[in-house]
Design an enzyme around this catalytic site. Structure first.
Site, PDB file in Angstrom:
ATOM      1  N   CYS A  47       0.903  -1.147   0.122  1.00  0.00           N
ATOM      2  CA  CYS A  47      -0.009  -0.050  -0.085  1.00  0.00           C
ATOM      3  C   CYS A  47       0.982   1.229   0.193  1.00  0.00           C
ATOM      4  CB  CYS A  47      -0.867  -0.178   1.186  1.00  0.00           C
ATOM      5  SG  CYS A  47      -1.659   1.407   1.553  1.00  0.00           S
ATOM      6  N   HIS A  48       0.240   2.360  -0.340  1.00  0.00           N
ATOM      7  CA  HIS A  48       1.045   3.774  -0.526  1.00  0.00           C
ATOM      8  C   HIS A  48       1.850   3.973   0.852  1.00  0.00           C
ATOM      9  CE1 HIS A  48      -0.632   5.200  -4.466  1.00  0.00           C
ATOM     10  NE2 HIS A  48       0.708   4.913  -4.584  1.00  0.00           N
ATOM     11  N   THR A  49       1.206   3.736   1.788  1.00  0.00           N
ATOM     12  CA  THR A  49       1.702   4.115   3.122  1.00  0.00           C
ATOM     13  C   THR A  49       2.844   3.319   3.771  1.00  0.00           C
ATOM     14  OG1 THR A  49      -0.677   4.160   3.837  1.00  0.00           O
ATOM     15  CG2 THR A  49       1.016   4.210   5.795  1.00  0.00           C
ATOM     16  N   HIS A  69       1.320  -3.946   5.969  1.00  0.00           N
ATOM     17  CA  HIS A  69       0.153  -3.823   6.806  1.00  0.00           C
ATOM     18  C   HIS A  69      -1.030  -4.358   6.236  1.00  0.00           C
ATOM     19  CE1 HIS A  69      -0.058  -0.104   4.514  1.00  0.00           C
ATOM     20  NE2 HIS A  69      -1.103  -0.205   4.771  1.00  0.00           N
ATOM     21  N   GLU A  70      -1.044  -4.670   4.810  1.00  0.00           N
ATOM     22  CA  GLU A  70      -2.302  -5.185   4.355  1.00  0.00           C
ATOM     23  C   GLU A  70      -1.922  -6.727   4.037  1.00  0.00           C
ATOM     24  OE1 GLU A  70      -4.267  -1.910   1.425  1.00  0.00           O
ATOM     25  OE2 GLU A  70      -3.655  -3.763   0.489  1.00  0.00           O
ATOM     26  N   CYS A  99      -9.629  -1.651  20.960  1.00  0.00           N
ATOM     27  CA  CYS A  99      -9.096  -2.310  22.370  1.00  0.00           C
ATOM     28  C   CYS A  99     -10.540  -3.119  23.041  1.00  0.00           C
ATOM     29  CB  CYS A  99      -8.329  -1.507  23.279  1.00  0.00           C
ATOM     30  SG  CYS A  99      -9.392  -0.228  23.984  1.00  0.00           S
ATOM     31  N   CYS A 102     -11.946   1.377  25.652  1.00  0.00           N
ATOM     32  CA  CYS A 102     -11.671   2.734  25.860  1.00  0.00           C
ATOM     33  C   CYS A 102     -13.096   3.656  25.336  1.00  0.00           C
ATOM     34  CB  CYS A 102     -10.432   3.152  24.905  1.00  0.00           C
ATOM     35  SG  CYS A 102     -10.877   3.384  23.113  1.00  0.00           S
ATOM     36  N   CYS A 105     -13.942   3.095  21.552  1.00  0.00           N
ATOM     37  CA  CYS A 105     -14.136   1.823  21.402  1.00  0.00           C
ATOM     38  C   CYS A 105     -15.780   1.461  21.765  1.00  0.00           C
ATOM     39  CB  CYS A 105     -13.457   0.643  21.536  1.00  0.00           C
ATOM     40  SG  CYS A 105     -11.840   0.487  20.775  1.00  0.00           S
ATOM     41  N   CYS A 113      -9.736   3.971  18.156  1.00  0.00           N
ATOM     42  CA  CYS A 113      -9.224   3.524  19.502  1.00  0.00           C
ATOM     43  C   CYS A 113      -8.131   4.335  20.017  1.00  0.00           C
ATOM     44  CB  CYS A 113      -8.957   2.055  19.266  1.00  0.00           C
ATOM     45  SG  CYS A 113      -8.081   1.237  20.809  1.00  0.00           S
ATOM     46  N   ARG A 117      -4.873   3.086  18.196  1.00  0.00           N
ATOM     47  CA  ARG A 117      -4.980   3.852  16.953  1.00  0.00           C
ATOM     48  C   ARG A 117      -3.403   4.264  16.190  1.00  0.00           C
ATOM     49  NH1 ARG A 117      -6.907  10.115  18.296  1.00  0.00           N
ATOM     50  NH2 ARG A 117      -8.522   8.741  19.354  1.00  0.00           N
ATOM     51  N   CYS A 177      -6.996  -2.764   4.395  1.00  0.00           N
ATOM     52  CA  CYS A 177      -6.532  -1.229   4.609  1.00  0.00           C
ATOM     53  C   CYS A 177      -7.160  -0.487   3.677  1.00  0.00           C
ATOM     54  CB  CYS A 177      -4.844  -1.214   4.463  1.00  0.00           C
ATOM     55  SG  CYS A 177      -4.612   0.669   4.505  1.00  0.00           S
ATOM     56  N   ARG A 372      -3.445  -3.204  -7.193  1.00  0.00           N
ATOM     57  CA  ARG A 372      -2.912  -4.102  -5.671  1.00  0.00           C
ATOM     58  C   ARG A 372      -2.048  -5.223  -6.451  1.00  0.00           C
ATOM     59  NH1 ARG A 372      -2.888  -0.313  -3.171  1.00  0.00           N
ATOM     60  NH2 ARG A 372      -3.693  -0.290  -0.795  1.00  0.00           N
TER      61      ARG A 372
HETATM   62  P1  NAD Z   1      -3.441   7.304  -5.303  1.00  0.00           P
HETATM   63  O1  NAD Z   1      -2.132   7.993  -5.073  1.00  0.00           O
HETATM   64  O2  NAD Z   1      -3.192   6.148  -5.940  1.00  0.00           O
HETATM   65  O3  NAD Z   1      -4.476   7.984  -5.887  1.00  0.00           O
HETATM   66  C1  NAD Z   1      -4.790   9.263  -5.695  1.00  0.00           C
HETATM   67  C2  NAD Z   1      -5.357   9.773  -7.172  1.00  0.00           C
HETATM   68  O4  NAD Z   1      -5.822  11.307  -6.909  1.00  0.00           O
HETATM   69  C3  NAD Z   1      -4.503   9.686  -8.375  1.00  0.00           C
HETATM   70  O5  NAD Z   1      -5.041   9.075  -9.418  1.00  0.00           O
HETATM   71  C4  NAD Z   1      -4.123  11.350  -8.637  1.00  0.00           C
HETATM   72  O6  NAD Z   1      -3.988  11.331  -9.798  1.00  0.00           O
HETATM   73  C5  NAD Z   1      -5.481  11.976  -8.130  1.00  0.00           C
HETATM   74  N1  NAD Z   1      -5.317  13.247  -7.674  1.00  0.00           N
HETATM   75  C6  NAD Z   1      -4.388  13.863  -7.120  1.00  0.00           C
HETATM   76  N2  NAD Z   1      -4.757  15.404  -6.954  1.00  0.00           N
HETATM   77  C7  NAD Z   1      -5.876  15.513  -7.576  1.00  0.00           C
HETATM   78  C8  NAD Z   1      -6.766  16.555  -7.756  1.00  0.00           C
HETATM   79  N3  NAD Z   1      -6.224  17.742  -7.159  1.00  0.00           N
HETATM   80  N4  NAD Z   1      -7.889  16.519  -8.285  1.00  0.00           N
HETATM   81  C9  NAD Z   1      -8.261  15.085  -8.820  1.00  0.00           C
HETATM   82  N5  NAD Z   1      -7.439  14.065  -8.752  1.00  0.00           N
HETATM   83  C10 NAD Z   1      -6.302  14.320  -8.067  1.00  0.00           C
HETATM   84  O7  NAD Z   1      -3.696   7.085  -3.657  1.00  0.00           O
HETATM   85  P2  NAD Z   1      -4.551   5.946  -2.800  1.00  0.00           P
HETATM   86  O8  NAD Z   1      -3.700   4.920  -2.277  1.00  0.00           O
HETATM   87  O9  NAD Z   1      -5.852   5.761  -3.601  1.00  0.00           O
HETATM   88  O10 NAD Z   1      -5.116   6.914  -1.514  1.00  0.00           O
HETATM   89  C11 NAD Z   1      -5.621   8.047  -1.763  1.00  0.00           C
HETATM   90  C12 NAD Z   1      -5.547   8.807  -0.224  1.00  0.00           C
HETATM   91  O11 NAD Z   1      -6.435   8.287   0.760  1.00  0.00           O
HETATM   92  C13 NAD Z   1      -4.227   9.158   0.115  1.00  0.00           C
HETATM   93  O12 NAD Z   1      -4.175  10.704   0.415  1.00  0.00           O
HETATM   94  C14 NAD Z   1      -3.870   8.323   1.230  1.00  0.00           C
HETATM   95  O13 NAD Z   1      -2.905   8.887   2.145  1.00  0.00           O
HETATM   96  C15 NAD Z   1      -5.343   8.432   2.057  1.00  0.00           C
HETATM   97  N6  NAD Z   1      -5.695   7.388   2.945  1.00  0.00           N
HETATM   98  C16 NAD Z   1      -6.457   7.475   3.995  1.00  0.00           C
HETATM   99  C17 NAD Z   1      -6.957   6.825   4.970  1.00  0.00           C
HETATM  100  C18 NAD Z   1      -7.715   7.188   5.940  1.00  0.00           C
HETATM  101  O14 NAD Z   1      -8.135   6.551   6.769  1.00  0.00           O
HETATM  102  N7  NAD Z   1      -8.446   8.418   5.930  1.00  0.00           N
HETATM  103  C19 NAD Z   1      -6.571   5.715   4.688  1.00  0.00           C
HETATM  104  C20 NAD Z   1      -5.717   5.103   3.564  1.00  0.00           C
HETATM  105  C21 NAD Z   1      -5.415   5.981   2.663  1.00  0.00           C
HETATM  106 ZN    ZN Z   2      -9.968   1.444  22.218  1.00  0.00          ZN
END
Ligand code: NAD
Ligand code: ZN
Length: 379
Positions: A47-49, A69-70, A99, A102, A105, A113, A117, A177, A372
């Site tokens: 995953c990107h993270t 993590h996935e 947990c 808390c 939860c 959590c 978290r 994830c 993926r």
């Molecule tokens: P990714 O980079 O694969 O996809 C992002 C897409 O957004 C790309 O296709 C890109 O071209 C497009 N984009 C960028 N700027 C743009 C704009 N201004 N207008 C329109 N499109 C635009 O990323 P991903 O893996 O799909 O993750 C997406 C986001 O979700 C990331 O910021 C990630 O950190 C976040 N995320 C959040 C949580 C959460 O719990 N809130 C969990 C996991 C990931």
């Molecule tokens: Zn908790």
């Protein structure tokens, strides 16, 4: 199991330094301590993270470290006090936790959590502040409590979701994830009524999962918004019916969407991490009932600016973490959505490599190829 209570020697992909290819090493994995479980990982994905923290640009560098993590795996042994899961149970590791004690939860509304978290800077177990991984006695650090790029890993019991043992782990592993994050953002938070129009900003894995959520919820129009048109063809498979590339227009994308939809979309889900897209996603929803949900993680200095009238005109802005799913309580039900064939997981899986070739998964992500890539631990 005969390995219970003993150190296990196994293979893990160790990141010795930021941005350097992972190297497969023999590591020692200590037995789980109180409230911990040791899991045999069968499948994991990238995953990107993982990549952000491996590159460690602007992140706290914690090395040597085992990322990942996935994943999906099977409980090998459990530590003292663990009653919820037993050896042999099929589980999905989760980067956040539940947990069950808390205030978060206990709240029906929150999944954040207090104890478990996500903490990306911590490289050790919560219980005793130590790592369970070592090479020649030298600790190798954990990542977000999961470290699934290892044949065996140790986790807090609150970070594993016990799932239906019939569910194929090589598929459902990706539900731990990004896919659940996007899916839940739409289904649990945006809650589009049947027949509504939904805009999805950003068509990466998370946005495609948000689109899948809109499809499952019965949205009639799903408008994908992305700056990269190469995303559009793929997004059709996830229910997107129309596309907008902000670069193709010389007016704000909010206006383009309002013109396409008679005043605004009913729901929007932002999955880009870009602050401008976040503001656009809010301002493009219809007055009177529109709801926008932010999912993307913004730059640390980003500020959200909009005119307060946009709220007074009865638009709602929300944000969500992990799609508002409580990991242990709700993830098993997400797996069931797949088992009932309501959620299509296969279409997210575009590549697969054996563990020995894990660096290929990083190359694919760097090139932006596919969605993926499954990493098979055994073959
Ligand atoms: P990714 O980079 O694969 O996809 C992002 C897409 O957004 C790309 O296709 C890109 O071209 C497009 N984009 C960028 N700027 C743009 C704009 N201004 N207008 C329109 N499109 C635009 O990323 P991903 O893996 O799909 O993750 C997406 C986001 O979700 C990331 O910021 C990630 O950190 C976040 N995320 C959040 C949580 C959460 O719990 N809130 C969990 C996991 C990931
Ligand atoms: Zn908790």
């Amino acid at each position: 199991m005969e390995t219970a209570g003993k150190v296990i020697k196994c293979k893990a992909a160790v990141a010795w330094e930021a941005g350097k290819p992972l190297s497969i090493e023999e590591v020692e994995v200590a037995p789980p301590q109180a409230m911990e479980v040791r899991v045999k990982i069968l499948y994991t994905s990238l995953c990107h993270t993982d990549v952000y923290f491996w590159e460690a640009k602007g992140q706290t560098p914690v090395f040597p470290r085992i990322f990942g993590h996935e994943a999906g795996g099977i409980i090998e042994s459990v530590g003292e006090g663990v009653t919820d899961v037993a050896p042999g149970d099929h589980v999905l590791p989760v980067f956040t936790g539940e947990c069950k004690e808390c205030p978060h939860c206990k709240s029906a509304e929150s999944n954040m959590c207090d104890l478990l978290r996500i903490n990306t800077d911590r490289g050790v177990m919560i219980g005793d502040g130590k790592s369970r991984f070592s090479i020649n006695g030298k600790p190798i650090y954990h990542f977000v409590g999961t470290s699934t790029f290892s044949e065996y890993t140790v986790m807090h019991v609150g970070c594993v979701a016990k799932i239906n043992p019939e569910a194929p782990l090589d598929k459902v592993c990706i539900l731990s994830c990004g896919i659940s994050t996007g899916l839940g953002a739409t289904i649990n938070v945006a809650k589009p009524p049947k027949g509504s129009t939904v805009a999805i900003f950003g068509l990466g894995a998370v946005g495609l999962a948000a689109a899948e959520g809109a499809r499952i919820a019965g949205a009639s129009r799903i408008i994908g918004v992305d700056l990269n048109p190469s995303r559009f063809e793929e997004a059709r498979k996830f229910g997107c019916t129309e596309f907008v590339n902000p670069k193709d227009h010389n007016k704000p994308v909010q206006q383009v969407l309002a013109e396409m939809t008679n005043g605004g979309v009913d729901r929007s889900v932002e999955c880009t991490g870009n602050i401008n897209a976040m503001i656009q996603a809010f301002e493009c929803v219809h007055d009177g009932w529109g709801v926008a949900v932010l999912v993307g993680v913004p730059h640390k200095d980003a500020e959200f600016k909009t005119h307060p009238m946009n709220f007074l005109n009865e638009r709602t802005l929300k944000g969500t973490f992990f799609g508002n799913y409580k990991p242990r309580t709700d993830l098993p039900n997400v797996v069931e959505l797949y088992m009932k064939k309501e959620l299509e997981v296969e279409k997210f899986i575009t590549h697969s490599v054996p563990f020995a070739e894990i660096n290929k998964a990083f190359d694919l992500m760097a090139k932006g190829e596919g969605i993926r890539c499954i990493i098979r631990m055994e073959n």
